[in-house]
Design a protein around this motif. Structure first.
Motif, PDB file in Angstrom:
ATOM      1  N   GLY A 287       0.773  -1.298  -0.257  1.00  0.00           N
ATOM      2  CA  GLY A 287      -0.226   0.218   0.027  1.00  0.00           C
ATOM      3  C   GLY A 287       0.844   1.258   0.031  1.00  0.00           C
ATOM      4  O   GLY A 287       1.935   1.175   0.577  1.00  0.00           O
ATOM      5  N   VAL A 288       0.538   2.014  -0.647  1.00  0.00           N
ATOM      6  CA  VAL A 288       1.340   3.227  -1.061  1.00  0.00           C
ATOM      7  C   VAL A 288       0.671   4.679  -0.521  1.00  0.00           C
ATOM      8  O   VAL A 288       1.168   5.376   0.333  1.00  0.00           O
ATOM      9  CB  VAL A 288       1.797   3.462  -2.538  1.00  0.00           C
ATOM     10  N   HIS A 289      -0.456   4.878  -0.743  1.00  0.00           N
ATOM     11  CA  HIS A 289      -1.051   6.111  -0.295  1.00  0.00           C
ATOM     12  C   HIS A 289      -2.530   5.800  -0.342  1.00  0.00           C
ATOM     13  O   HIS A 289      -3.197   5.392  -1.140  1.00  0.00           O
ATOM     14  CB  HIS A 289      -0.841   6.922  -1.638  1.00  0.00           C
ATOM     15  N   PRO A 290      -3.031   6.512   0.669  1.00  0.00           N
ATOM     16  CA  PRO A 290      -2.687   7.709   1.595  1.00  0.00           C
ATOM     17  C   PRO A 290      -1.771   6.690   2.713  1.00  0.00           C
ATOM     18  O   PRO A 290      -1.759   5.596   2.904  1.00  0.00           O
ATOM     19  CB  PRO A 290      -3.873   8.085   2.574  1.00  0.00           C
ATOM     20  N   PRO A 291      -1.078   7.343   3.566  1.00  0.00           N
ATOM     21  CA  PRO A 291      -0.045   6.803   4.437  1.00  0.00           C
ATOM     22  C   PRO A 291      -0.701   5.660   5.238  1.00  0.00           C
ATOM     23  O   PRO A 291      -0.168   4.724   5.579  1.00  0.00           O
ATOM     24  CB  PRO A 291       0.653   7.872   5.232  1.00  0.00           C
TER      25      PRO A 291
ATOM     26  N   VAL B 185      -6.858   6.244  -3.014  1.00  0.00           N
ATOM     27  CA  VAL B 185      -5.909   5.216  -2.408  1.00  0.00           C
ATOM     28  C   VAL B 185      -5.239   4.570  -3.656  1.00  0.00           C
ATOM     29  O   VAL B 185      -5.610   4.341  -4.856  1.00  0.00           O
ATOM     30  CB  VAL B 185      -6.981   3.937  -2.106  1.00  0.00           C
ATOM     31  N   GLN B 186      -3.692   4.195  -3.470  1.00  0.00           N
ATOM     32  CA  GLN B 186      -2.987   3.913  -4.448  1.00  0.00           C
ATOM     33  C   GLN B 186      -2.197   2.557  -4.120  1.00  0.00           C
ATOM     34  O   GLN B 186      -1.481   2.864  -2.677  1.00  0.00           O
ATOM     35  CB  GLN B 186      -1.991   4.864  -4.792  1.00  0.00           C
ATOM     36  N   ALA B 187      -2.007   1.437  -4.314  1.00  0.00           N
ATOM     37  CA  ALA B 187      -1.087   0.449  -4.144  1.00  0.00           C
ATOM     38  C   ALA B 187      -0.470  -0.049  -5.301  1.00  0.00           C
ATOM     39  O   ALA B 187      -0.695   0.047  -6.469  1.00  0.00           O
ATOM     40  CB  ALA B 187      -1.941  -0.802  -3.486  1.00  0.00           C
ATOM     41  N   VAL B 188       0.722  -0.837  -5.039  1.00  0.00           N
ATOM     42  CA  VAL B 188       1.630  -1.159  -5.943  1.00  0.00           C
ATOM     43  C   VAL B 188       1.568  -2.780  -5.873  1.00  0.00           C
ATOM     44  O   VAL B 188       1.848  -3.171  -4.782  1.00  0.00           O
ATOM     45  CB  VAL B 188       2.702  -0.351  -6.037  1.00  0.00           C
ATOM     46  N   ARG B 189       1.883  -3.543  -6.973  1.00  0.00           N
ATOM     47  CA  ARG B 189       2.107  -4.728  -6.853  1.00  0.00           C
ATOM     48  C   ARG B 189       3.369  -5.369  -7.884  1.00  0.00           C
ATOM     49  O   ARG B 189       2.829  -5.051  -9.326  1.00  0.00           O
ATOM     50  CB  ARG B 189       0.836  -5.666  -7.104  1.00  0.00           C
TER      51      ARG B 189
ATOM     52  N   ILE C 135       5.195  -4.067 -13.242  1.00  0.00           N
ATOM     53  CA  ILE C 135       4.749  -3.052 -11.874  1.00  0.00           C
ATOM     54  C   ILE C 135       3.585  -2.575 -12.054  1.00  0.00           C
ATOM     55  O   ILE C 135       3.489  -1.844 -13.303  1.00  0.00           O
ATOM     56  CB  ILE C 135       5.989  -2.110 -11.831  1.00  0.00           C
ATOM     57  N   VAL C 136       2.617  -2.994 -11.292  1.00  0.00           N
ATOM     58  CA  VAL C 136       1.341  -2.566 -11.347  1.00  0.00           C
ATOM     59  C   VAL C 136       0.994  -1.708 -10.496  1.00  0.00           C
ATOM     60  O   VAL C 136       0.813  -1.964  -9.314  1.00  0.00           O
ATOM     61  CB  VAL C 136       0.250  -3.897 -11.584  1.00  0.00           C
ATOM     62  N   THR C 137       0.252  -0.463 -10.644  1.00  0.00           N
ATOM     63  CA  THR C 137      -0.394   0.200  -9.782  1.00  0.00           C
ATOM     64  C   THR C 137      -1.872   0.504  -9.865  1.00  0.00           C
ATOM     65  O   THR C 137      -2.487   0.333 -11.075  1.00  0.00           O
ATOM     66  CB  THR C 137       0.300   1.914 -10.111  1.00  0.00           C
ATOM     67  N   PHE C 138      -2.475   0.499  -8.849  1.00  0.00           N
ATOM     68  CA  PHE C 138      -3.818   0.273  -8.572  1.00  0.00           C
ATOM     69  C   PHE C 138      -4.379   1.683  -7.913  1.00  0.00           C
ATOM     70  O   PHE C 138      -3.655   2.165  -7.047  1.00  0.00           O
ATOM     71  CB  PHE C 138      -4.300  -0.688  -7.941  1.00  0.00           C
ATOM     72  N   TYR C 139      -5.263   2.466  -8.636  1.00  0.00           N
ATOM     73  CA  TYR C 139      -5.921   3.690  -8.217  1.00  0.00           C
ATOM     74  C   TYR C 139      -7.231   3.597  -8.129  1.00  0.00           C
ATOM     75  O   TYR C 139      -7.896   3.144  -8.947  1.00  0.00           O
ATOM     76  CB  TYR C 139      -5.335   4.584  -9.408  1.00  0.00           C
ATOM     77  N   ALA C 140      -7.600   4.046  -6.939  1.00  0.00           N
ATOM     78  CA  ALA C 140      -9.054   4.052  -6.503  1.00  0.00           C
ATOM     79  C   ALA C 140      -9.616   5.229  -5.582  1.00  0.00           C
ATOM     80  O   ALA C 140      -8.804   5.579  -4.850  1.00  0.00           O
ATOM     81  CB  ALA C 140      -9.373   2.716  -5.987  1.00  0.00           C
ATOM     82  N   PRO C 141     -10.898   5.188  -5.400  1.00  0.00           N
ATOM     83  CA  PRO C 141     -11.455   6.074  -4.548  1.00  0.00           C
ATOM     84  C   PRO C 141     -10.767   5.914  -3.311  1.00  0.00           C
ATOM     85  O   PRO C 141     -10.778   4.870  -2.710  1.00  0.00           O
ATOM     86  CB  PRO C 141     -12.973   6.094  -4.620  1.00  0.00           C
ATOM     87  N   ASN C 142     -11.173   7.018  -2.216  1.00  0.00           N
ATOM     88  CA  ASN C 142     -10.938   6.829  -0.858  1.00  0.00           C
ATOM     89  C   ASN C 142     -11.927   5.579  -0.461  1.00  0.00           C
ATOM     90  O   ASN C 142     -13.168   5.624  -1.032  1.00  0.00           O
ATOM     91  CB  ASN C 142     -11.074   8.223  -0.335  1.00  0.00           C
TER      92      ASN C 142
END
Length: 363
Positions: free
Chosen positions: A151-155, A211-215, A305-312
């Motif tokens: 998990g990257v963002h938010p902290p 919300v941002q996560a990376v795999r 490298i995959v980034t997932f971007y989603a609402p809060n």
């Protein structure tokens, strides 16, 4: 995305595929072997059947290009989202050095001894750390893949114990890369809003602190790629997903198009974008998430490298009123809290688009 109680999950022995090919290079354990109907027809990486999915040139969506250029590229974006659910972006503005840096540390991480990587375990029922995600039973088939997810963002979604101290500059490079991808996703959502005749800030205002996560996925070569899958078929629960494939990797991504698995060849210096379940719900099915999977190769490995971007997680998700017509296009999805959907998504194994049943209004 709180984890399930670890005590309630028995996943059995999960062999590390990188270690497998070192000790038994020609053996594929039974737990990795898929039924024939799951595998479908696999296509050689040398075949001419690779497809260039739609390509969107982001430089033409930025000033000072002409109005005609802008409208033409917006139309291409709209058609890509509606007809494919996948597209590549070129001239995206992310410097080559940033891309190379994240690929370098990702590769170095997977090359570390297993004992070092095991310091950051992905516990059963969770989706952060090193290992395999979405495994919930002892007899569930495994993917021919090693994953490292954060998990990257938010902290507050981070688990600091899982951010590795090695390789050097891993955290620094991931932070810089993720910031660039976050900016890219905001731009893309603005253009997607325009393509839907919505106010350009519609998604950003709705999403709140996204919300941002990376795999990071590493697919070693497999002696029998016809028997395994690198990653099980699924759609993504995100709003947008950004995939970067490491240079010199074999072709592995396949998307389900007209009931056929279509291999996708990444363009040099391009990023692959796909629509997630969240955008499908918000657009009332106009822009659909698409089932996709990864396959393996006999001789070559693959790193993505995959980034997932989603609402809060606190955001309420439902079809936007502008895209619902009670006579011609009635509401297809119910209202729900995005955090609830995220928990539902990570609490079930990957099964095509089955997770989206959570949101559908069933007649």
């Amino acid at each position: 995305m709180a984890p399930l109680p670890i005590s309630s999950i028995r996943v059995g022995n999960i062999e590390d595929v990188q270690e497998l090919i070192k000790s038994k290079p020609n053996k594929v354990p039974e737990r990795f072997i898929r039924e024939a109907n799951e595998r479908g027809v696999l296509v050689s990486h040398k075949t001419h059947l690779h497809h260039h999915i739609p390509v969107v040139d982001l430089s033409k969506l930025s000033k000072p290009h002409t109005h005609d250029d802008f409208l033409f590229e917006i139309l291409k974006l709209s058609q890509a989202c509606e007809d494919w659910g996948f597209f590549q972006v070129i001239n995206h503005g992310i410097e080559v050095g940033v891309v190379k840096d994240i690929e370098k540390v990702a590769k170095e991480f997977f090359e570390m001894p297993l004992e070092e990587k095991k310091k950051y375990p992905m516990e059963p029922g969770t989706v952060q750390g090193y290992g395999q995600a979405f495994i919930f039973s002892e007899d569930q088939k495994l993917d021919w893949c090693n994953m490292f997810a954060l998990g990257v963002h938010p902290p507050f979604i981070r688990n600091p114990n899982l951010w590795p101290s090695k390789p050097a500059r891993f955290s620094e490079n991931l932070e810089g890369y993720s910031k660039e991808i976050r900016t890219l996703c905001k731009r893309l959502l603005k253009y997607i809003a325009i393509s839907l005749d919505l106010k350009e800030e519609r998604f950003e205002e709705m999403f709140g602190e996204a919300v941002q996560a990376v795999r990071m996925n590493y697919y070693p070569p497999c002696s029998r790629p016809d028997l395994v899958l690198g990653l099980s078929p699924h759609s993504d629960g995100s709003a947008l997903t950004v995939l970067q494939q490491s240079k010199n990797s074999c072709v592995g991504l396949q998307i389900l198009k007209d009931n056929t698995w279509v291999p996708v060849l990444p363009l040099p210096n391009a990023l692959i974008i796909n629509i997630g379940d969240t955008i499908e719900v918000l657009t009332n099915g106009k822009y659909k998430s698409v089932e996709h999977r990864a396959v393996t190769n006999r001789e070559r490995d693959r790193l993505t490298i995959v980034t997932f971007y989603a609402p809060n997680y606190e955001v309420k998700i439902e079809p936007m009123g502008e895209l619902v017509d009670h006579e011609t296009n009635p509401c297809k999805y119910r209202s729900y809290n995005h955090g609830d959907y995220s928990y539902h998504y990570v609490s079930n194994k990957l099964q095509g688009k089955k997770s989206l049943d959570f949101a559908k209004i069933l007649n």
